[in-house]
Write a protein that holds these residues in place. Structure first.
Motif, PDB file in Angstrom:
ATOM      1  N   ALA A   1     -40.965  19.112 -11.859  1.00 24.68           N
ATOM      2  CA  ALA A   1     -40.923  17.839 -11.760  1.00 24.68           C
ATOM      3  C   ALA A   1     -41.529  16.715 -12.885  1.00 24.68           C
ATOM      4  O   ALA A   1     -41.510  16.026 -13.029  1.00 24.68           O
ATOM      5  CB  ALA A   1     -41.159  17.344 -10.114  1.00 24.68           C
ATOM      6  N   PRO A   2     -40.535  17.485 -14.294  1.00 21.01           N
ATOM      7  CA  PRO A   2     -40.347  16.751 -15.461  1.00 21.01           C
ATOM      8  C   PRO A   2     -40.348  15.328 -15.534  1.00 21.01           C
ATOM      9  O   PRO A   2     -41.229  14.613 -15.766  1.00 21.01           O
ATOM     10  CB  PRO A   2     -39.712  17.738 -15.859  1.00 21.01           C
ATOM     11  N   CYS A   3     -39.516  14.857 -14.864  1.00 18.81           N
ATOM     12  CA  CYS A   3     -39.689  13.356 -15.130  1.00 18.81           C
ATOM     13  C   CYS A   3     -40.624  12.709 -13.814  1.00 18.81           C
ATOM     14  O   CYS A   3     -40.889  11.618 -14.718  1.00 18.81           O
ATOM     15  CB  CYS A   3     -37.566  13.129 -14.211  1.00 18.81           C
ATOM     16  N   ALA A   4     -40.500  12.941 -12.739  1.00 20.53           N
ATOM     17  CA  ALA A   4     -41.861  12.237 -12.631  1.00 20.53           C
ATOM     18  C   ALA A   4     -43.825  12.981 -13.002  1.00 20.53           C
ATOM     19  O   ALA A   4     -43.854  11.534 -13.100  1.00 20.53           O
ATOM     20  CB  ALA A   4     -42.081  13.525 -11.576  1.00 20.53           C
ATOM     21  N   THR A   5     -43.189  13.942 -13.922  1.00 20.38           N
ATOM     22  CA  THR A   5     -44.603  14.294 -15.353  1.00 20.38           C
ATOM     23  C   THR A   5     -44.335  13.062 -16.560  1.00 20.38           C
ATOM     24  O   THR A   5     -45.852  12.618 -16.476  1.00 20.38           O
ATOM     25  CB  THR A   5     -44.405  15.601 -15.419  1.00 20.38           C
ATOM     26  N   ALA A   6     -43.197  13.004 -16.575  1.00 19.71           N
ATOM     27  CA  ALA A   6     -43.433  12.074 -17.840  1.00 19.71           C
ATOM     28  C   ALA A   6     -43.683  10.485 -17.606  1.00 19.71           C
ATOM     29  O   ALA A   6     -43.732   9.755 -18.422  1.00 19.71           O
ATOM     30  CB  ALA A   6     -41.503  11.665 -18.396  1.00 19.71           C
TER      31      ALA A   6
ATOM     32  N   GLY B   1     -18.427  22.737 -18.883  1.00 17.33           N
ATOM     33  CA  GLY B   1     -17.571  22.229 -19.280  1.00 17.33           C
ATOM     34  C   GLY B   1     -18.955  20.989 -19.027  1.00 17.33           C
ATOM     35  O   GLY B   1     -18.261  19.776 -19.554  1.00 17.33           O
ATOM     36  N   THR B   2     -19.346  20.585 -17.350  1.00 16.64           N
ATOM     37  CA  THR B   2     -19.885  19.843 -17.881  1.00 16.64           C
ATOM     38  C   THR B   2     -21.473  20.049 -17.644  1.00 16.64           C
ATOM     39  O   THR B   2     -21.999  20.933 -16.927  1.00 16.64           O
ATOM     40  CB  THR B   2     -19.556  18.454 -16.968  1.00 16.64           C
ATOM     41  N   THR B   3     -22.409  18.805 -17.961  1.00 17.25           N
ATOM     42  CA  THR B   3     -23.732  18.903 -17.082  1.00 17.25           C
ATOM     43  C   THR B   3     -24.201  18.071 -16.664  1.00 17.25           C
ATOM     44  O   THR B   3     -23.996  17.341 -16.637  1.00 17.25           O
ATOM     45  CB  THR B   3     -25.044  19.334 -18.633  1.00 17.25           C
ATOM     46  N   GLU B   4     -24.315  18.200 -15.637  1.00 15.65           N
ATOM     47  CA  GLU B   4     -24.990  16.764 -14.000  1.00 15.65           C
ATOM     48  C   GLU B   4     -26.730  16.982 -14.359  1.00 15.65           C
ATOM     49  O   GLU B   4     -27.382  17.542 -14.458  1.00 15.65           O
ATOM     50  CB  GLU B   4     -25.335  17.719 -13.159  1.00 15.65           C
ATOM     51  N   LEU B   5     -26.495  15.865 -15.091  1.00 13.48           N
ATOM     52  CA  LEU B   5     -28.309  15.384 -15.530  1.00 13.48           C
ATOM     53  C   LEU B   5     -28.977  14.998 -14.545  1.00 13.48           C
ATOM     54  O   LEU B   5     -27.781  13.511 -14.075  1.00 13.48           O
ATOM     55  CB  LEU B   5     -28.463  14.043 -16.825  1.00 13.48           C
ATOM     56  N   ARG B   6     -29.777  14.838 -13.976  1.00 10.25           N
ATOM     57  CA  ARG B   6     -30.982  14.409 -12.352  1.00 10.25           C
ATOM     58  C   ARG B   6     -31.309  13.108 -12.779  1.00 10.25           C
ATOM     59  O   ARG B   6     -31.468  12.205 -12.653  1.00 10.25           O
ATOM     60  CB  ARG B   6     -31.338  15.384 -12.099  1.00 10.25           C
ATOM     61  N   CYS B   7     -32.704  13.113 -13.872  1.00 13.79           N
ATOM     62  CA  CYS B   7     -33.152  12.228 -14.816  1.00 13.79           C
ATOM     63  C   CYS B   7     -33.385  12.218 -16.425  1.00 13.79           C
ATOM     64  O   CYS B   7     -33.120  14.172 -16.214  1.00 13.79           O
ATOM     65  CB  CYS B   7     -33.874  11.688 -13.999  1.00 13.79           C
ATOM     66  N   ALA B   8     -33.582  10.995 -16.489  1.00 11.22           N
ATOM     67  CA  ALA B   8     -34.126  11.752 -18.202  1.00 11.22           C
ATOM     68  C   ALA B   8     -34.846  10.345 -18.512  1.00 11.22           C
ATOM     69  O   ALA B   8     -35.187   8.646 -17.443  1.00 11.22           O
ATOM     70  CB  ALA B   8     -33.237  11.596 -19.336  1.00 11.22           C
ATOM     71  N   VAL B   9     -36.585  10.418 -18.898  1.00 10.58           N
ATOM     72  CA  VAL B   9     -37.783   9.628 -19.253  1.00 10.58           C
ATOM     73  C   VAL B   9     -37.961   9.768 -20.257  1.00 10.58           C
ATOM     74  O   VAL B   9     -38.589  10.743 -20.954  1.00 10.58           O
ATOM     75  CB  VAL B   9     -38.857   9.865 -18.110  1.00 10.58           C
ATOM     76  N   VAL B  10     -38.370   9.038 -21.046  1.00 10.63           N
ATOM     77  CA  VAL B  10     -38.631   8.341 -22.005  1.00 10.63           C
ATOM     78  C   VAL B  10     -39.683   7.681 -22.551  1.00 10.63           C
ATOM     79  O   VAL B  10     -40.306   6.256 -21.861  1.00 10.63           O
ATOM     80  CB  VAL B  10     -38.191   8.401 -23.469  1.00 10.63           C
ATOM     81  N   ARG B  11     -41.002   7.719 -22.054  1.00 14.26           N
ATOM     82  CA  ARG B  11     -42.259   7.068 -21.642  1.00 14.26           C
ATOM     83  C   ARG B  11     -42.788   7.215 -23.514  1.00 14.26           C
ATOM     84  O   ARG B  11     -43.661   8.182 -23.491  1.00 14.26           O
ATOM     85  CB  ARG B  11     -42.949   7.235 -21.097  1.00 14.26           C
ATOM     86  N   LEU B  12     -43.279   5.978 -24.204  1.00 12.15           N
ATOM     87  CA  LEU B  12     -43.651   5.967 -25.645  1.00 12.15           C
ATOM     88  C   LEU B  12     -45.202   5.244 -25.726  1.00 12.15           C
ATOM     89  O   LEU B  12     -44.642   4.490 -25.778  1.00 12.15           O
ATOM     90  CB  LEU B  12     -42.716   5.909 -26.913  1.00 12.15           C
ATOM     91  N   PRO B  13     -46.363   5.656 -25.779  1.00  8.40           N
ATOM     92  CA  PRO B  13     -47.189   4.458 -25.820  1.00  8.40           C
ATOM     93  C   PRO B  13     -48.145   4.519 -27.378  1.00  8.40           C
ATOM     94  O   PRO B  13     -47.585   5.749 -27.776  1.00  8.40           O
ATOM     95  CB  PRO B  13     -48.164   5.333 -25.462  1.00  8.40           C
ATOM     96  N   ILE B  14     -47.721   3.297 -28.234  1.00  2.58           N
ATOM     97  CA  ILE B  14     -47.674   3.232 -29.446  1.00  2.58           C
ATOM     98  C   ILE B  14     -48.313   2.921 -29.905  1.00  2.58           C
ATOM     99  O   ILE B  14     -48.964   1.499 -29.328  1.00  2.58           O
ATOM    100  CB  ILE B  14     -46.318   2.921 -29.917  1.00  2.58           C
ATOM    101  N   ALA B  15     -49.231   3.645 -31.086  1.00  6.33           N
ATOM    102  CA  ALA B  15     -49.937   2.832 -31.624  1.00  6.33           C
ATOM    103  C   ALA B  15     -49.917   2.863 -33.087  1.00  6.33           C
ATOM    104  O   ALA B  15     -50.349   3.619 -33.551  1.00  6.33           O
ATOM    105  CB  ALA B  15     -51.516   3.595 -31.424  1.00  6.33           C
ATOM    106  N   ASP B  16     -50.336   1.689 -33.514  1.00  2.84           N
ATOM    107  CA  ASP B  16     -49.823   1.759 -35.052  1.00  2.84           C
ATOM    108  C   ASP B  16     -48.504   2.211 -35.842  1.00  2.84           C
ATOM    109  O   ASP B  16     -49.021   2.293 -37.224  1.00  2.84           O
ATOM    110  CB  ASP B  16     -51.471   2.060 -35.415  1.00  2.84           C
ATOM    111  N   GLY B  17     -47.848   1.855 -34.633  1.00  4.85           N
ATOM    112  CA  GLY B  17     -46.463   3.005 -35.090  1.00  4.85           C
ATOM    113  C   GLY B  17     -46.829   4.557 -35.737  1.00  4.85           C
ATOM    114  O   GLY B  17     -45.108   4.998 -35.853  1.00  4.85           O
ATOM    115  N   VAL B  18     -46.772   4.642 -34.435  1.00  2.00           N
ATOM    116  CA  VAL B  18     -47.845   6.140 -33.856  1.00  2.00           C
ATOM    117  C   VAL B  18     -47.327   6.608 -32.512  1.00  2.00           C
ATOM    118  O   VAL B  18     -48.048   5.724 -31.872  1.00  2.00           O
ATOM    119  CB  VAL B  18     -48.596   7.095 -34.586  1.00  2.00           C
ATOM    120  N   ALA B  19     -46.317   6.964 -32.202  1.00  2.00           N
ATOM    121  CA  ALA B  19     -45.882   7.333 -30.575  1.00  2.00           C
ATOM    122  C   ALA B  19     -46.518   8.635 -30.923  1.00  2.00           C
ATOM    123  O   ALA B  19     -46.200   9.441 -31.011  1.00  2.00           O
ATOM    124  CB  ALA B  19     -44.808   7.070 -29.916  1.00  2.00           C
TER     125      ALA B  19
END
Length: 567
Positions: A520-525, A399-417
């Motif tokens: 530890a994907p969040c720490a890696t991200a 019924g539910t999913t416990e999301l511990r964390c989510a990370v999006v880190r985008l280094p962007i150069a000239d419109g491309v990450a």
């Protein structure tokens, strides 16, 4: 009673006829050009601008008499680039009837057809709408009191503009903004009362329809602050509202008590706009409140002649409510709790948002969690739910999913990450990392999403997730198994089995392929950015134990795989 009513009505009718006859006689004895000459001279004396009428001048007798003027022009300020501040195919002024008997003209409404209005500022920021005497127009700047007096003297109750154009030229940068007017109506009892406004047209190429109330004309011209603004309608076809109190102090304009909304987005608070000179304007968010959190930072716009508009922003959003964001995005009830924080430092150039996205460079970091996802996040057909379903086939049964964390880190150069394991998320069962490319220039993405089995879970090898590929346009990307990467992983496991690798080694290969240590994907991200750790991931090593937990999961996986390889 009936007889009395008839007498009253008859008398009133006779009076109306007499008034009309008197007005007609008054109008008939007046030469239009003779009448208009002192009026035009009075306007020129008050504004310092010459007014010319090249076409005919006509009177129209009715209960609301009017006078129409064709081919009208109002001269620009001497320093202006445009020759005329206003030209109009025709201007019609309607008058109150009774004062005409005494040859006094009280203007009820002015209607302009096909006007061209050129607004501009000089290098010091003085506007050509700041009227003064002829002497002032030749050099000195009229003060607020004089400008307000002139505005009051020539003010009318109603102004209507149809099929017109307005241009605004910034004297510092030379940039010109075009406004197309389909219809504009302004109404006020006098120059000292609020102005009701109704506008339909375009700003640039964006359709705009707004109505509401502005402060009195005399307050704006006379710089009496604060000046109230309250408008509702649509911008670009999207419901929009804005309400604020404006105050100008030197080069700064403050928007106090700001309440602004566009579609399902809304914010309130305070913005200060500072003119820093040399074509630079800085907007300071001090702060804005939105989605239950705060938005602070600065947006700097630089506009110089012959160059595209430049944008530099440094923004921080803290404690935004994830369920509220989901509702605004049309995914109500998909997220039941949690907070989001975002930081962005970006530069770009171009005339508008589309060009800014294509040309932006900098860094964006978004961190969310812990949170509870209800059912298929974003809806059963969303990209997120399709990715989750391929990574974890057991998701649909929960019924539910416990999301511990989510990370999006985008280094962007000239419109491309370029994403190198800088997108990560963790649930109780799985962790995922994504790598690939996000192209804001053509609004496409190509990401490989790789699962990481969490420590301490019960493993069923038949349901081990595979590598997933997400690619295509932002709006409708395709989601599927990355066959090549999955085959490579399976081949690597098969090679380990063929060379006699231990069962724990086989399990470890699937737990963290390539020996990356990305458990530890969040720490890696998050790595490579100087930010606080992702919530929900910082304590994992202490909770589960690095070597002991990893070995146990690897052994469980190895035993399951051993059955497949006959070991």
């Amino acid at each position: 009673m009936k007889r009395s009513a008839l007498i009253i009505l008859g008398t009133a009718g006779a009076l109306v006829v007499l008034v009309l006859v008197a007005a007609a006689i008054a109008v008939a004895t007046i030469d239009p050009r003779t009448l208009m000459a002192p009026v035009l001279a009075r306007i020129q004396a008050m504004t310092g601008r010459a007014v010319t009428v090249e076409g005919p001048i006509r009177f129209h007798v009715s209960l609301t008499p009017s006078i129409s003027l064709d081919n009208v022009a109002v001269a620009n300020a001497p320093w202006g680039k445009a020759k005329q501040m206003l030209t109009a195919g025709s201007i019609e002024a309607r008058f109150a009837l009774l004062p005409l008997i005494h040859r006094r003209f009280d203007i009820v409404e002015v209607a302009l057809s096909h006007p061209m209005i050129a607004l501009e500022t000089d290098a010091s920021g003085r506007g050509n709408w700041q009227f003064g005497s002829t002497a002032a127009a030749s050099g000195a700047v009229a003060g607020p009191a004089a400008a307000a007096s002139a505005a009051t003297a020539i003010g009318v109750s109603n102004v209507v503009i149809d099929d017109g154009e307005v241009s605004y030229r910034d004297g510092t940068t030379g940039n010109v903004t075009a406004i197309g007017i389909d219809h504009l109506a302004l109404h006020s009892a006098n120059a000292d009362t609020p102005v009701a406004v109704d506008f339909r047209g375009k700003v640039g190429d964006v359709p705009v329809a707004l109505n509401g109330d502005l402060g009195p004309l005399s307050a704006w011209v006379g710089a009496r602050w604060p000046y109230a603004v309250a408008l509702d309608g649509s911008v670009g076809g999207t419901p929009t509202h804005v309400k604020s109190k404006l105050t100008r102090t030197g080069a700064a304009t403050t928007f106090d008590e700001l309440d602004v909304g566009w579609s399902s987005l809304a914010a309130n608070g305070k913005i200060v706009a500072n003119d820093l000179g040399h074509g630079v304007t800085r907007l300071s968010l001090a702060p804005l409140h939105t989605f239950g959190g705060t938005l602070t930072g600065t947006v700097e716009l630089t506009s110089v002649p012959g160059a595209p508009l430049r944008l530099a922003l440094a923004l921080s959003a803290q404690d935004l409510d994830l369920p509220a964001i989901a509702r605004a995005a049309g995914a109500a009830d998909s997220i039941r709790s949690g907070r989001l924080r975002v930081t962005a430092e970006l530069t770009s150039r171009g005339p508008g948002p589309e060009e800014w996205a294509r040309n932006m460079s900098g860094n964006v970091l978004a961190v969310a969690g812990p949170t509870t996802l209800a059912g298929a996040a974003g809806g059963s057909g969303s990209t997120l739910s399709r990715v989750a379903g391929l990574l974890d086939p057991t998701l649909a049964s929960r019924g539910t999913t416990e999301l511990r964390c989510a990370v999006v880190r985008l280094p962007i150069a000239d419109g491309v990450a370029q994403v190198d394991r800088s997108i990560g998320a963790e649930t109780n069962a799985l962790g995922v990392l994504a790598s690939g490319r996000i192209d804001f220039r053509n609004r496409t993405l190509d990401l490989s999403v790789q699962p990481r089995l969490q420590r301490g879970i019960s493993v069923d090898v038949s349901k081990i997730a595979r590598l997933v590929r997400v690619r295509g346009p932002f709006a409708h990307p395709t989601v599927g198994v990355d066959a090549a990467a999955t085959a490579e992983t399976i081949a690597g496991i098969g090679a380990l089995a063929a060379t006699g690798g231990g069962l724990a080694v086989l399990g470890g290969a699937l737990l963290a392929p390539g020996g990356s240590g990305d458990d530890a994907p969040c720490a890696t991200a998050m790595s490579g950015a100087n930010h606080v750790p992702a919530p929900g991931s910082a304590q994992r090593t202490a909770e589960h134990g690095t070597d002991q937990g990893g070995s146990a999961v690897a052994r469980d996986l190895g035993k399951a795989l051993g059955k497949l390889f006959g070991r």
